[in-house]
Write an enzyme that holds these catalytic residues in place. Structure first.
Site, PDB file in Angstrom:
ATOM      1  N   THR A 129     -12.823  -6.865  -0.912  1.00 10.34           N
ATOM      2  CA  THR A 129     -12.991  -8.033  -0.052  1.00 10.34           C
ATOM      3  C   THR A 129     -14.461  -8.288   0.287  1.00 10.34           C
ATOM      4  O   THR A 129     -15.253  -7.340   0.370  1.00 10.34           O
ATOM      5  CB  THR A 129     -12.195  -7.826   1.260  1.00 10.34           C
ATOM      6  OG1 THR A 129     -12.631  -8.777   2.231  1.00 10.34           O
ATOM      7  CG2 THR A 129     -12.408  -6.440   1.844  1.00 10.34           C
ATOM      8  N   ASP A 130     -14.796  -9.552   0.523  1.00 15.33           N
ATOM      9  CA  ASP A 130     -16.163  -9.886   0.954  1.00 15.33           C
ATOM     10  C   ASP A 130     -16.477  -9.313   2.338  1.00 15.33           C
ATOM     11  O   ASP A 130     -17.633  -9.230   2.732  1.00 15.33           O
ATOM     12  CB  ASP A 130     -16.379 -11.416   0.956  1.00 15.33           C
ATOM     13  CG  ASP A 130     -15.453 -12.179   1.890  1.00 15.33           C
ATOM     14  OD1 ASP A 130     -14.550 -11.571   2.506  1.00 15.33           O
ATOM     15  OD2 ASP A 130     -15.635 -13.409   2.017  1.00 15.33           O
ATOM     16  N   TYR A 157     -10.738  -2.265   9.125  1.00 15.00           N
ATOM     17  CA  TYR A 157     -10.217  -2.716   7.817  1.00 15.00           C
ATOM     18  C   TYR A 157     -11.353  -2.763   6.795  1.00 15.00           C
ATOM     19  O   TYR A 157     -11.258  -2.175   5.706  1.00 15.00           O
ATOM     20  CB  TYR A 157      -9.566  -4.103   7.962  1.00 15.00           C
ATOM     21  CG  TYR A 157      -9.394  -4.837   6.644  1.00 15.00           C
ATOM     22  CD1 TYR A 157      -8.531  -4.357   5.661  1.00 15.00           C
ATOM     23  CD2 TYR A 157     -10.117  -6.017   6.370  1.00 15.00           C
ATOM     24  CE1 TYR A 157      -8.386  -5.021   4.444  1.00 15.00           C
ATOM     25  CE2 TYR A 157      -9.963  -6.687   5.157  1.00 15.00           C
ATOM     26  CZ  TYR A 157      -9.106  -6.180   4.198  1.00 15.00           C
ATOM     27  OH  TYR A 157      -8.975  -6.835   2.996  1.00 15.00           O
TER      28      TYR A 157
HETATM   29  P1  NAD Z   1      -0.652  -7.727   1.741  1.00 16.28           P
HETATM   30  O1  NAD Z   1      -0.776  -7.014   3.054  1.00 16.28           O
HETATM   31  O2  NAD Z   1       0.062  -9.029   1.680  1.00 16.28           O
HETATM   32  O3  NAD Z   1       0.068  -6.761   0.670  1.00 16.28           O
HETATM   33  C1  NAD Z   1      -0.233  -5.402   0.571  1.00 16.28           C
HETATM   34  C2  NAD Z   1       0.822  -4.756  -0.332  1.00 16.28           C
HETATM   35  O4  NAD Z   1       0.480  -3.360  -0.478  1.00 16.28           O
HETATM   36  C3  NAD Z   1       2.234  -4.798   0.240  1.00 16.28           C
HETATM   37  O5  NAD Z   1       3.158  -5.134  -0.763  1.00 16.28           O
HETATM   38  C4  NAD Z   1       2.467  -3.383   0.740  1.00 16.28           C
HETATM   39  O6  NAD Z   1       3.849  -3.004   0.734  1.00 16.28           O
HETATM   40  C5  NAD Z   1       1.646  -2.587  -0.250  1.00 16.28           C
HETATM   41  N1  NAD Z   1       1.235  -1.288   0.289  1.00 16.28           N
HETATM   42  C6  NAD Z   1       0.650  -1.037   1.492  1.00 16.28           C
HETATM   43  N2  NAD Z   1       0.454   0.279   1.646  1.00 16.28           N
HETATM   44  C7  NAD Z   1       0.899   0.870   0.506  1.00 16.28           C
HETATM   45  C8  NAD Z   1       0.941   2.206   0.061  1.00 16.28           C
HETATM   46  N3  NAD Z   1       0.501   3.221   0.822  1.00 16.28           N
HETATM   47  N4  NAD Z   1       1.442   2.464  -1.172  1.00 16.28           N
HETATM   48  C9  NAD Z   1       1.905   1.442  -1.959  1.00 16.28           C
HETATM   49  N5  NAD Z   1       1.905   0.163  -1.561  1.00 16.28           N
HETATM   50  C10 NAD Z   1       1.401  -0.130  -0.358  1.00 16.28           C
HETATM   51  O7  NAD Z   1      -2.135  -7.841   1.219  1.00 16.28           O
HETATM   52  P2  NAD Z   1      -2.827  -9.001   0.336  1.00 16.28           P
HETATM   53  O8  NAD Z   1      -3.322 -10.058   1.243  1.00 16.28           O
HETATM   54  O9  NAD Z   1      -1.924  -9.328  -0.778  1.00 16.28           O
HETATM   55  O10 NAD Z   1      -4.094  -8.207  -0.201  1.00 16.28           O
HETATM   56  C11 NAD Z   1      -4.016  -7.458  -1.416  1.00 16.28           C
HETATM   57  C12 NAD Z   1      -5.359  -6.808  -1.671  1.00 16.28           C
HETATM   58  O11 NAD Z   1      -6.369  -7.821  -1.783  1.00 16.28           O
HETATM   59  C13 NAD Z   1      -5.816  -5.852  -0.582  1.00 16.28           C
HETATM   60  O12 NAD Z   1      -6.452  -4.758  -1.199  1.00 16.28           O
HETATM   61  C14 NAD Z   1      -6.819  -6.676   0.218  1.00 16.28           C
HETATM   62  O13 NAD Z   1      -7.775  -5.851   0.826  1.00 16.28           O
HETATM   63  C15 NAD Z   1      -7.433  -7.531  -0.871  1.00 16.28           C
HETATM   64  N6  NAD Z   1      -7.984  -8.830  -0.436  1.00 16.28           N
HETATM   65  C16 NAD Z   1      -7.212  -9.687   0.308  1.00 16.28           C
HETATM   66  C17 NAD Z   1      -7.738 -10.935   0.666  1.00 16.28           C
HETATM   67  C18 NAD Z   1      -6.917 -11.926   1.458  1.00 16.28           C
HETATM   68  O14 NAD Z   1      -7.436 -12.990   1.834  1.00 16.28           O
HETATM   69  N7  NAD Z   1      -5.640 -11.679   1.708  1.00 16.28           N
HETATM   70  C19 NAD Z   1      -9.053 -11.278   0.309  1.00 16.28           C
HETATM   71  C20 NAD Z   1      -9.806 -10.373  -0.444  1.00 16.28           C
HETATM   72  C21 NAD Z   1      -9.252  -9.154  -0.815  1.00 16.28           C
END
Ligand code: NAD
Ligand code: TYD
Length: 346
Positions: A129-130, A157
């Site tokens: 993430t940024d 986070y």
């Molecule tokens: P989310 O919270 O919607 O989904 C996370 C998923 O990971 C869920 O399905 C959860 O069940 C699973 N999970 C959590 N802990 C786990 C574990 N210990 N073992 C296996 N599975 C596990 O998150 P998202 O918004 O889809 O983000 C996904 C990734 O992208 C993350 O790494 C986040 O940091 C990154 N990200 C998100 C954004 C955003 O705007 N949402 C932006 C940049 C980066």
């Protein structure tokens, strides 16, 4: 193009971005097998992939990334990994950082070690993430994060994600593992858990409830449609250079106040539906991404994030998918319940 992978492991594929990614890759790369390893935390939802669960190219494994045996078992058949699994909500990390350190840092370490031992993983994308870069001031609009901006995370986070990125890069440096790190701005689109600002505000308004805007509402985020993000991650998976970081952004900066006004307008609601609430502790002021590297090296740029159309389409998805979000609202984290004198939603 030919994919370097025949069988991809996606972790966290039952969450928001992971499920969109799996659907996107299955459309774009019909020859690829995908295994989705997900612990199904509050944020993981099999309903996100209900339309493809019986596709023979897809397999779901209910397991935790911290479970070394389960991860090693799954890796036996895979040749590439995209690691999305994480705790992802800043407000939850402020309330309790424990699960963030455990899943985001230790989970990444377990996965990296398992890949290293497996010896058959030729691509590993660490999805980041940024927010690891910290906060930009509002009065320097030309400043943006590049891949050489020092990491200076401000929330638990972001700190846990920075640790995971750095660990992944150290496995490239030390063990020559084929690791790429992506750092993306805020995503929006279908299947986003209704505790993040856009689905929270949209679903509140669909219920006739107010929207809790933190502080002065001037904090700026760069909004990218989730499918643009998925396309960028696929490009990095297939053509990124090992050891590199790739910033991904939408070129779409909005203050939270502008975002809120646009949602209200698109939904035909008045500004009286805004409830100004206490600010998030340590709230980062502005994120802005310089995404020239991925554009110049991999030819990627966002094409689906144009506002207001992309936002309107997303609002429409939540309008049409009440059955999806309504059961989730009960578990959605509501920071205003903890901090605001008014007790949150009206
Ligand atoms: P989310 O919270 O919607 O989904 C996370 C998923 O990971 C869920 O399905 C959860 O069940 C699973 N999970 C959590 N802990 C786990 C574990 N210990 N073992 C296996 N599975 C596990 O998150 P998202 O918004 O889809 O983000 C996904 C990734 O992208 C993350 O790494 C986040 O940091 C990154 N990200 C998100 C954004 C955003 O705007 N949402 C932006 C940049 C980066
Ligand atoms: P969020 O969707 O939680 O993403 P992130 O914190 O990872 O950027 O929040 C986006 C912006 O919206 C952020 O500046 C905080 C703000 N926000 C509110 O004003 N009210 C809310 O209820 C939430 C959840 C977020």
């Amino acid at each position: 193009m030919t994919s370097p992978s025949q069988h991809l492991l996606v972790t966290g594929g039952a969450g928001f971005i992971g499920s969109n990614f799996i659907r996107f890759v299955m459309e774009q790369r019909p020859g690829l097998q995908i295994t989705n390893l997900d612990a199904l935390t509050y944020a993981g939802n099999p309903a996100n992939l209900a339309d493809i669960e019986s596709d023979e190219r897809y397999q779901f494994v209910h397991a935790d990334v911290r479970d070394r045996d389960a991860v090693s078992d799954v890796l036996r058949n895979c040749d590439a990994v995209v690691h999305f699994a994480a705790e992802s909500h800043v407000d939850r990390s402020i309330h309790d950082s424990g699960p963030f350190l455990s899943t985001n840092v230790i989970g990444t370490q377990v996965l990296l070690d398992a890949c290293r031992d497996a010896g058959n993983i030729n691509r590993f994308v660490q999805v980041g993430t940024d927010e690891v870069y910290g906060s930009l001031p509002l009065d320097c609009p030309d400043l943006a994060f590049t891949e050489s901006t020092p990491v200076q995370p401000n929330s638990p986070y972001a700190s846990s994600k920075a640790a995971a990125d750095l660990l992944a890069l150290s496995y490239h440096h030390t063990f020559d593992m084929p690791v790429m790190v992506t750092r993306c701005s805020n995503n929006f689109g279908p299947y986003q858990y209704p505790e993040k600002v856009i689905p929270l505000f949209v679903t509140n308004l669909l219920d006739g409830r107010k929207v809790p805007l933190y502080g002065d509402g001037l904090n700026v985020r760069d909004w990218l449609h989730v499918t643009d993000h998925c396309e960028a991650v696929l490009a990095v998976l297939e053509s990124g250079r090992p050891g590199q970081v790739y910033n991904i952004g939408g070129n779409n900066e909005q203050s939270n106040r502008e975002l809120t006004h646009m949602i209200l307008e698109l939904m035909g609601c008045g500004r009286d539906m805004i409830e100004q609430v206490a600010d998030r502790p340590g709230h980062d002021r502005r994120y802005a991404i310089d995404a020239r590297r991925i554009r110049d090296e991999l030819g990627w740029s966002p094409s689906r994030s144009q506002w207001p159309d992309a936002l309107e389409e997303t609002i429409q998805w939540y309008r049409e998918n009440e059955d999806w979000w309504r059961p989730l609202k009960a578990n959605a984290f509501n920071a205003t319940m903890l901090t605001s004198k008014s007790g949150g939603d009206s």
